[in-house]
Design an enzyme around this catalytic site. Structure first.
Site, mmCIF file in Angstrom:
data_model
loop_
_atom_site.group_PDB
_atom_site.id
_atom_site.type_symbol
_atom_site.label_atom_id
_atom_site.label_comp_id
_atom_site.label_asym_id
_atom_site.label_seq_id
_atom_site.Cartn_x
_atom_site.Cartn_y
_atom_site.Cartn_z
ATOM 1 N N ASP A 109 -30.133 -21.152 55.433
ATOM 2 C CA ASP A 109 -29.273 -20.029 55.057
ATOM 3 C C ASP A 109 -28.507 -19.559 56.290
ATOM 4 O O ASP A 109 -29.075 -18.958 57.198
ATOM 5 C CB ASP A 109 -30.121 -18.896 54.481
ATOM 6 C CG ASP A 109 -29.281 -17.786 53.871
ATOM 7 O OD1 ASP A 109 -28.046 -17.801 54.042
ATOM 8 O OD2 ASP A 109 -29.855 -16.883 53.229
ATOM 9 N N CYS A 125 -21.627 -14.848 51.857
ATOM 10 C CA CYS A 125 -22.669 -15.874 51.749
ATOM 11 C C CYS A 125 -22.165 -17.218 51.241
ATOM 12 O O CYS A 125 -22.541 -18.270 51.771
ATOM 13 C CB CYS A 125 -23.823 -15.375 50.886
ATOM 14 S SG CYS A 125 -23.410 -15.017 49.162
ATOM 15 N N HIS A 169 -26.872 -14.677 45.683
ATOM 16 C CA HIS A 169 -26.843 -15.079 47.085
ATOM 17 C C HIS A 169 -26.794 -16.601 47.132
ATOM 18 O O HIS A 169 -27.357 -17.283 46.273
ATOM 19 C CB HIS A 169 -28.064 -14.557 47.838
ATOM 20 C CG HIS A 169 -28.061 -14.881 49.299
ATOM 21 N ND1 HIS A 169 -26.983 -14.617 50.118
ATOM 22 C CD2 HIS A 169 -28.986 -15.477 50.095
ATOM 23 C CE1 HIS A 169 -27.250 -15.024 51.337
ATOM 24 N NE2 HIS A 169 -28.460 -15.549 51.355
#
Length: 637
Positions: A278, A196, A255
């Site tokens: 994202d 991530c 995250h």
């Protein structure tokens, strides 16, 4: 009749304009200007001079700056700054990971434009794609999908398997430039591997290069809700061990995503500004692996029906957690936690190396009436949206992720009477800072809060975790029998040797210790857990002398093997935009136990201003010992 003007030469004044538009670090040979800002060009005519009042020159230009930030410090940080920090660890141990964004480095602008041309949108309909490139909403979705490679020849392959033999462990990267240049040099073959924070860092580089204000965001205890019911289920066995689940929901230890600043004319007034994007491939959006842009304000207010993917973004910061005890093939609901998900949402401060906590941008204070009202509003909107689909119903959730720190709750059976309650609390306490290579020493504190004697049996275990919440098998177990007098407190000492945990440790260096206690005269159980992140000593970087453009500069890098055993295949990487033309790789080989070493690198800075050196040391035993040093480079002596 007067002859019309014939243009002989157009001087775009690239050097002057680019300096005024803060694009001179990209190039001074071609014109690169930003939206909404004036620029100068000079026309030279072949047949005669320009005659004011007689000649008319008409320029047609459309400039609408829908990504304008009115704060110059913010523009400097979120568009111009080419280095920063990405926050990792857990909510009780937040550490900055230095990163070289390098959006002004050689060829990066061309690679970013190539990325747009490789998108599925351009491949299917180039004319429409190019016509829409003035829209930050559109372009951010295109870039978001292109950072991962799930649907296209995107930049990065994701890998959470712990097997990186055919690529690079995501923890080893220290910058975006090497990744983007490798993607370009291999004919746009996805680079192996990313997780991530790497996806978010690459997207930050591309968006800043394209002139869209962007920052990197870390959310600790981040929800991943795949079925849209805003509930994430965690499963435990009778020893308190967290169980791997076949469902796909989870809570990630942390995250990382992006926020991009833009107007949102496609939404009701008031929802412009920072938007969540994202690029980590988790769920599809309109058929592609991308997420956002979702208005941060819409997330806070629970307006989960607004485009794009706002419901999923809401669940990342404000889903509830349900805990289940699994025994005898059955599942017993034991606790619902409304506070676990979404903690210490962090980003780098403006023109500072400090961390900004921006949790209040995403949600009202946990436990406040406003926060619960927003959660219920979001849940109601999601149920209303699903009511038209008879095949979709609320379902239980999935893969758990560790809560950082102590989590304590009681496991009640439905038939419990008030007199059955144990009235005992358990808590873990570390005796030493958890350093890699050393034994982990801790105690379990047991407190009897009642006026009766208590006989406890406590099962203890330890297991490694990945940062996405995936549990690995337990590697340590213990059983304690504790007798407590009324209102008495006792401790049970524990030690996990390095020799025992080292072979089971993941790259994320996360260990979850847990205890499940039961009192023989009561059906109640007490579960406590703690997440430990093992720390390495950092790399120390010293700048030897004054840093001046086009003058030799020596940079000393000091590092050590923190373990009490030999480590092999040691490689040191060093980079820094404006300081090194490319990433430096130094083969170190073998480091003896506890051995300290240093090397000195010679370079010639080629850009002035505030710069940063980033370094990483990897070996066959560890992958991400990091360090950084800020350097100010003067134009002249």
């Amino acid at each position: 009749m007067e002859q019309g003007l014939e243009v002989a030469l157009t001087d775009l004044q690239s050097t002057w304009n680019n300096m005024r538009h803060h694009t001179d670090e990209i190039s001074s040979d071609r014109l690169l200007v930003r939206r909404g800002q004036a620029f100068n060009i000079t026309l030279y005519f072949r047949n005669r001079g320009f005659q004011p009042g007689l000649d008319n020159i008409i320029f047609v230009a459309e400039t609408e700056d829908s990504v304008y930030l009115d704060s110059e410090p913010q523009r400097q940080e979120y568009v111009v700054n080419d280095y920063g920090f990405i926050y990792q660890g857990n909510k009780n141990w937040i550490r900055p990971c230095p990163w070289n964004y390098g959006q002004f480095e050689e060829n990066i602008i061309d690679i970013c434009l190539e990325l747009l041309d490789k998108s599925l949108n351009f491949q299917i309909d180039p004319a429409t794609d190019c016509a829409l490139r003035g829209s930050p909403v559109y372009i951010s979705r295109v870039v978001c999908a292109m950072i991962n490679s799930n649907d296209d020849s995107g930049v990065l392959n994701g890998n959470w398997s712990e097997n990186y033999l055919d690529g690079v462990n995501p923890a080893e990267w220290t910058g975006s430039v090497a990744i983007l240049k490798q993607w370009h040099a291999t004919g746009c073959q996805p680079v192996r591997y990313g997780q991530c924070w790497v996806f978010a860092a690459i997207m930050c580089t591309v968006m800043r290069c394209l002139g869209i204000p962007t920052r990197v965001i870390t959310n600790f205890d981040s929800g991943h809700d795949t079925d849209g019911n805003l509930i994430i289920d965690e499963y435990y066995d009778s020893t308190g061990r967290i169980l791997e689940n076949k469902k796909k929901d989870s809570v990630w230890n942390f995250h990382v995503w992006n926020e991009c600043w833009m107007a949102r004319k496609d939404l009701p007034p008031g929802y412009g500004g920072w938007q969540v994007l994202d690029a980590t491939p988790q769920e599809t959006s309109n058929g592609l692996y991308c997420c956002g842009p979702a208005s941060v304000r819409a997330i806070k207010e629970g307006e989960v029906e607004l485009n794009y993917d706002t419901a999923f973004a809401f669940s990342m910061v404000n889903a509830d957690c349900m805990s289940w005890l699994v025994y005898g093939g059955k599942e017993q609901k034991i606790h619902r936690d409304t506070n676990t998900v979404g903690n210490f949402i962090s980003t780098k401060s403006i023109q500072s190396d400090e961390r900004d906590d921006i949790t209040e941008n995403y949600k009202y204070i946990e436990g406040s009436p406003q926060e619960r009202q927003v959660f219920l509003k979001a849940l109601q909107k999601l149920k209303a949206g699903r009511s038209e689909d008879p095949h979709q119903a609320d379902s239980q959730h999935s893969l758990p992720e560790p809560r950082s720190g102590d989590g304590l709750w009681s496991l009640h059976t439905p038939s419990l009477r008030p007199s059955d309650i144990v009235q005992v609390s358990l808590k873990f306490q570390l005796l030493d800072p958890p350093h890699m290579g050393q034994d982990i020493r801790f105690v379990l504190l047991a407190l009897n809060m009642s006026l009766q004697f208590k006989d406890l049996k406590v099962n203890l275990s330890a297991q490694s975790l990945l940062h996405d919440g995936s549990p690995l098998p337990p590697f340590w177990q213990d059983t304690a029998f504790i007798t407590l007098s009324p209102e008495e407190a006792k401790t049970h000492s524990c030690r996990i040797p390095y020799s025992q945990y080292s072979q089971y440790l993941s790259t994320d260096k996360l260990i979850r210790i847990s205890a499940l206690g039961e009192e023989k005269s009561s059906p109640e159980k007490i579960l406590v857990d703690k997440i430990i992140t093992l720390a390495y000593p950092g790399i120390i970087i010293n700048v030897l002398g004054a840093a001046v453009v086009n003058q030799p500069l020596s940079i000393q890098v000091l590092f050590s093997n923190p373990l009490s055993e030999h480590v092999e295949d040691c490689v040191l990487t060093v980079e820094g935009s404006g300081l090194f033309k490319k990433q430096q790789r130094v083969l170190i080989g073998v480091l003896k136990p506890q051995h300290r070493a240093s090397i000195t690198l010679e370079t010639v800075p080629f850009k002035s201003g505030q710069r940063q050196v980033q370094a990483n040391l990897r070996s066959n035993k560890f992958k991400d010992i990091k360090g950084y040093r800020n350097v100010y480079v003067d134009l002249r002596l």
